[in-house]
Design a protein around this motif. Structure first.
Motif, PDB file in Angstrom:
ATOM      1  N   ALA A 166      20.044  31.380  50.847  1.00  0.00           N
ATOM      2  CA  ALA A 166      19.509  30.967  52.223  1.00  0.00           C
ATOM      3  C   ALA A 166      20.290  29.468  52.451  1.00  0.00           C
ATOM      4  CB  ALA A 166      18.184  30.640  52.303  1.00  0.00           C
ATOM      5  N   ASP A 167      20.552  28.704  51.654  1.00  0.00           N
ATOM      6  CA  ASP A 167      21.276  27.721  51.845  1.00  0.00           C
ATOM      7  C   ASP A 167      22.769  27.594  51.422  1.00  0.00           C
ATOM      8  OD1 ASP A 167      18.746  26.168  52.373  1.00  0.00           O
ATOM      9  OD2 ASP A 167      18.458  25.984  50.428  1.00  0.00           O
ATOM     10  N   GLY A 168      23.223  28.666  51.257  1.00  0.00           N
ATOM     11  CA  GLY A 168      24.679  28.962  50.991  1.00  0.00           C
ATOM     12  C   GLY A 168      25.241  27.917  49.802  1.00  0.00           C
ATOM     13  N   PHE A 169      24.651  28.090  48.768  1.00  0.00           N
ATOM     14  CA  PHE A 169      25.151  27.402  47.608  1.00  0.00           C
ATOM     15  C   PHE A 169      26.454  27.996  46.812  1.00  0.00           C
ATOM     16  CE2 PHE A 169      20.918  25.236  47.532  1.00  0.00           C
ATOM     17  CZ  PHE A 169      21.160  24.128  47.844  1.00  0.00           C
ATOM     18  N   LEU A 170      26.419  29.346  46.911  1.00  0.00           N
ATOM     19  CA  LEU A 170      27.369  29.946  46.075  1.00  0.00           C
ATOM     20  C   LEU A 170      28.802  30.023  46.581  1.00  0.00           C
ATOM     21  CD1 LEU A 170      25.091  33.028  45.105  1.00  0.00           C
ATOM     22  CD2 LEU A 170      25.462  30.902  43.742  1.00  0.00           C
ATOM     23  N   THR A 171      29.708  29.993  45.752  1.00  0.00           N
ATOM     24  CA  THR A 171      31.046  30.093  46.306  1.00  0.00           C
ATOM     25  C   THR A 171      31.698  31.404  45.984  1.00  0.00           C
ATOM     26  OG1 THR A 171      31.855  29.383  43.906  1.00  0.00           O
ATOM     27  CG2 THR A 171      31.494  27.721  45.537  1.00  0.00           C
ATOM     28  N   ASP A 172      32.863  31.714  46.455  1.00  0.00           N
ATOM     29  CA  ASP A 172      33.388  32.832  46.326  1.00  0.00           C
ATOM     30  C   ASP A 172      33.593  33.569  44.847  1.00  0.00           C
ATOM     31  OD1 ASP A 172      33.641  32.832  49.159  1.00  0.00           O
ATOM     32  OD2 ASP A 172      35.905  32.509  49.050  1.00  0.00           O
ATOM     33  N   ASP A 173      34.126  32.607  44.080  1.00  0.00           N
ATOM     34  CA  ASP A 173      34.037  32.975  42.517  1.00  0.00           C
ATOM     35  C   ASP A 173      32.548  33.374  42.072  1.00  0.00           C
ATOM     36  OD1 ASP A 173      36.589  32.606  42.744  1.00  0.00           O
ATOM     37  OD2 ASP A 173      36.530  30.483  41.863  1.00  0.00           O
ATOM     38  N   GLN A 174      31.437  32.544  42.462  1.00  0.00           N
ATOM     39  CA  GLN A 174      30.292  32.956  41.906  1.00  0.00           C
ATOM     40  C   GLN A 174      29.790  34.268  42.506  1.00  0.00           C
ATOM     41  OE1 GLN A 174      28.658  29.240  43.322  1.00  0.00           O
ATOM     42  NE2 GLN A 174      28.339  28.272  41.380  1.00  0.00           N
TER      43      GLN A 174
ATOM     44  N   PRO B  10      19.626  30.589  44.432  1.00  0.00           N
ATOM     45  CA  PRO B  10      20.649  29.766  44.044  1.00  0.00           C
ATOM     46  C   PRO B  10      19.979  28.441  44.397  1.00  0.00           C
ATOM     47  CG  PRO B  10      21.715  31.584  44.915  1.00  0.00           C
ATOM     48  CD  PRO B  10      20.163  31.912  45.225  1.00  0.00           C
ATOM     49  N   GLY B  11      20.581  27.298  43.629  1.00  0.00           N
ATOM     50  CA  GLY B  11      20.215  25.999  43.589  1.00  0.00           C
ATOM     51  C   GLY B  11      21.220  25.149  43.603  1.00  0.00           C
ATOM     52  N   ALA B  12      21.134  23.811  43.833  1.00  0.00           N
ATOM     53  CA  ALA B  12      22.208  22.747  43.807  1.00  0.00           C
ATOM     54  C   ALA B  12      22.676  22.827  42.542  1.00  0.00           C
ATOM     55  CB  ALA B  12      21.505  21.455  44.014  1.00  0.00           C
ATOM     56  N   ALA B  13      21.977  23.294  41.223  1.00  0.00           N
ATOM     57  CA  ALA B  13      22.585  23.278  40.046  1.00  0.00           C
ATOM     58  C   ALA B  13      23.795  24.390  39.851  1.00  0.00           C
ATOM     59  CB  ALA B  13      21.534  23.631  39.119  1.00  0.00           C
ATOM     60  N   ASP B  14      23.865  25.301  40.873  1.00  0.00           N
ATOM     61  CA  ASP B  14      24.996  26.303  41.002  1.00  0.00           C
ATOM     62  C   ASP B  14      26.367  25.824  41.714  1.00  0.00           C
ATOM     63  OD1 ASP B  14      23.754  28.325  39.502  1.00  0.00           O
ATOM     64  OD2 ASP B  14      22.452  28.762  41.411  1.00  0.00           O
ATOM     65  N   LEU B  15      25.982  24.495  42.301  1.00  0.00           N
ATOM     66  CA  LEU B  15      27.388  23.862  43.000  1.00  0.00           C
ATOM     67  C   LEU B  15      28.250  23.454  41.824  1.00  0.00           C
ATOM     68  CD1 LEU B  15      25.701  21.800  45.881  1.00  0.00           C
ATOM     69  CD2 LEU B  15      27.173  23.780  45.986  1.00  0.00           C
TER      70      LEU B  15
ATOM     71  N   THR C  10      24.554  19.465  51.653  1.00  0.00           N
ATOM     72  CA  THR C  10      23.938  20.622  50.824  1.00  0.00           C
ATOM     73  C   THR C  10      23.001  20.094  49.783  1.00  0.00           C
ATOM     74  OG1 THR C  10      26.024  20.207  49.518  1.00  0.00           O
ATOM     75  CG2 THR C  10      26.425  21.871  51.050  1.00  0.00           C
ATOM     76  N   LEU C  11      23.235  19.045  49.256  1.00  0.00           N
ATOM     77  CA  LEU C  11      22.137  18.471  48.199  1.00  0.00           C
ATOM     78  C   LEU C  11      20.845  17.983  48.768  1.00  0.00           C
ATOM     79  CD1 LEU C  11      24.616  16.461  45.902  1.00  0.00           C
ATOM     80  CD2 LEU C  11      23.411  18.758  45.671  1.00  0.00           C
ATOM     81  N   THR C  12      20.635  17.695  50.093  1.00  0.00           N
ATOM     82  CA  THR C  12      19.487  17.191  50.698  1.00  0.00           C
ATOM     83  C   THR C  12      18.477  18.358  50.791  1.00  0.00           C
ATOM     84  OG1 THR C  12      20.712  15.687  51.771  1.00  0.00           O
ATOM     85  CG2 THR C  12      18.542  15.844  52.746  1.00  0.00           C
TER      86      THR C  12
END
Length: 392
Positions: A96-104, A238-243, A252-254
């Motif tokens: 929901a927060d859009g943490f994941l990148t294309d590679d992930q 997904p969470g901030a640890a996946d960035l 994104t971290l807030t």
């Protein structure tokens, strides 16, 4: 003038309005934090452990009652490790927060397990389900699946609120084919993409999965059909640890509740300034209830002196005024002492300093006649000094 230092109680009484405003702002921030906290798995919308109306805890309990093993993960590494048996596992992803990148996203697709995407973004679709496009928000309403998807063959009425997607370009994007269900607002609330790899289910109609709606219509059957097609479900949040390192931003971290809390505090401050602040504008002349002339004030004080018989105090007031005028006429500064004034004025008026000191300082009137005589002497002294210093 007497200056009174405010007591602590008086200070608190004067600041009670601001204390009340601060308490209201703090209470509002706490409410926003409790109601809108989305940084963890419990309070976020569609959170598998969130019992609030927008959560999805009821769906998880129903799945477990039907023998489905549900595992919640919050990192990509744990998720990939939990999907060891691809044939027996469905991977539910709620980014929901859009943490994941294309590679992930590519790593998730490479797990070759069934993917169920909850309200995915276009970025995720371009990697995992090419050809599927996000159309927009779908209005709440009950619709029929109206598709050939076998999993929904027994479902007749589903709440289609959430997002709508289009699968018109799937055939030209690769080897996959798509089936759209729950038509709404130019798109479909559910898209099943079957290709060379594992199938991908795009779930836009997420309102039906919430605790508030799961017991209505056929929403429970819909949830079981979409999420429970395998004996094991890995629910990935997904969470901030996946960035990736260096790609995290303040936004994104807030946590999601910080912005509305700050907005509430700013609005409270603006309201306080508008309420208590001074308003700019033209000065307003207020009509006084009564106007007292300066001469009346002087006469009133003179009567008080006369009534009390304090002739020396009355004479001292006349002397103070005379000394100030003598100093200005003689060109002395404002802070000049009595001795300096006498030394400067005596040669100008051709009078001995002792005589001036008698009139200006030492004489003590014992009767009204002496008071008037000394008052006249002061006037004569000022008149002679003005004549002596006047330009010829």
């Amino acid at each position: 003038m007497t200056v009174v230092t405010p007591t602590p109680r008086a200070r608190l009484r004067g600041a009670r309005v601001w204390i009340a405003l601060a308490a209201v702002a703090l209470g509002g921030a706490v409410v926003v934090t409790v109601l809108g906290a989305g940084g963890g798995t419990g309070g976020r919308p569609l959170g598998p452990s969130n019992p609030a109306p927008t959560g999805a805890k009821a769906v998880v309990e129903v799945l477990r009652d039907q023998g489905v093993d549900v595992t919640v993960t919050t990192s990509l590494a744990d998720t990939l490790a939990a999907t060891g048996d691809a044939d027996r596992t469905s991977l539910v992803v709620d980014d929901a927060d859009g943490f994941l990148t294309d590679d992930q996203w590519a790593d998730l697709a490479g797990a070759r397990t069934r993917l169920v995407l909850l309200a995915p973004s276009q970025t995720a679709l371009d990697v995992v389900a090419p050809g599927v496009a996000l159309v927009g928000a779908a209005d709440d309403g009950v619709v029929a699946p109206a598709c050939d998807l076998a999993a929904l063959s027994r479902v007749e009425r589903v709440d289609a609120g959430g997002l709508a997607y289009s699968a018109d370009d799937v055939d030209g994007a690769g080897d996959g084919t798509a089936v759209g269900c729950l038509a709404s607002d130019g798109g479909d609330g559910l898209v099943e993409v079957v290709g060379a790899d594992a199938p991908v289910t795009v779930v836009g109609a997420t309102t039906a999965l919430t605790n508030a709606a799961i017991a209505s219509d056929d929403n429970a059957a819909y949830a079981l059909s979409v999420l429970g097609q395998a004996p094991e479900v890995v629910w990935y949040l997904p969470g901030a640890a996946d960035l990736p390192e260096g790609e995290g931003t303040l936004a994104t971290l807030t946590p999601s509740w910080v912005t509305p809390a700050l907005v509430l505090l700013v609005l409270t401050g603006v309201a306080a300034m508008a309420w208590r602040g001074r308003r700019l504008g033209p000065l307003v002349v207020e009509r006084l209830p009564v106007t007292v002339k300066a001469s009346e004030t002087t006469e009133g004080r003179a009567r008080l002196y006369e009534r009390s018989g304090d002739r020396l105090h009355a004479l001292d007031q006349l002397r103070i005024g005379a000394l100030g005028r003598l100093a200005r006429t003689a060109g002395l500064p404002v802070g000049a002492s009595v001795d300096e004034i006498i030394e400067r004025v005596a040669p100008l008026v051709s009078a001995p300093p002792a005589a001036l000191r008698h009139v200006l300082v030492d004489a003590r009137p014992s009767s009204d006649r002496e008071l008037l005589s000394l008052s006249d002497s002061l006037l004569d002294l000022e008149r002679v000094l003005r004549a002596a210093t006047a330009p010829s």
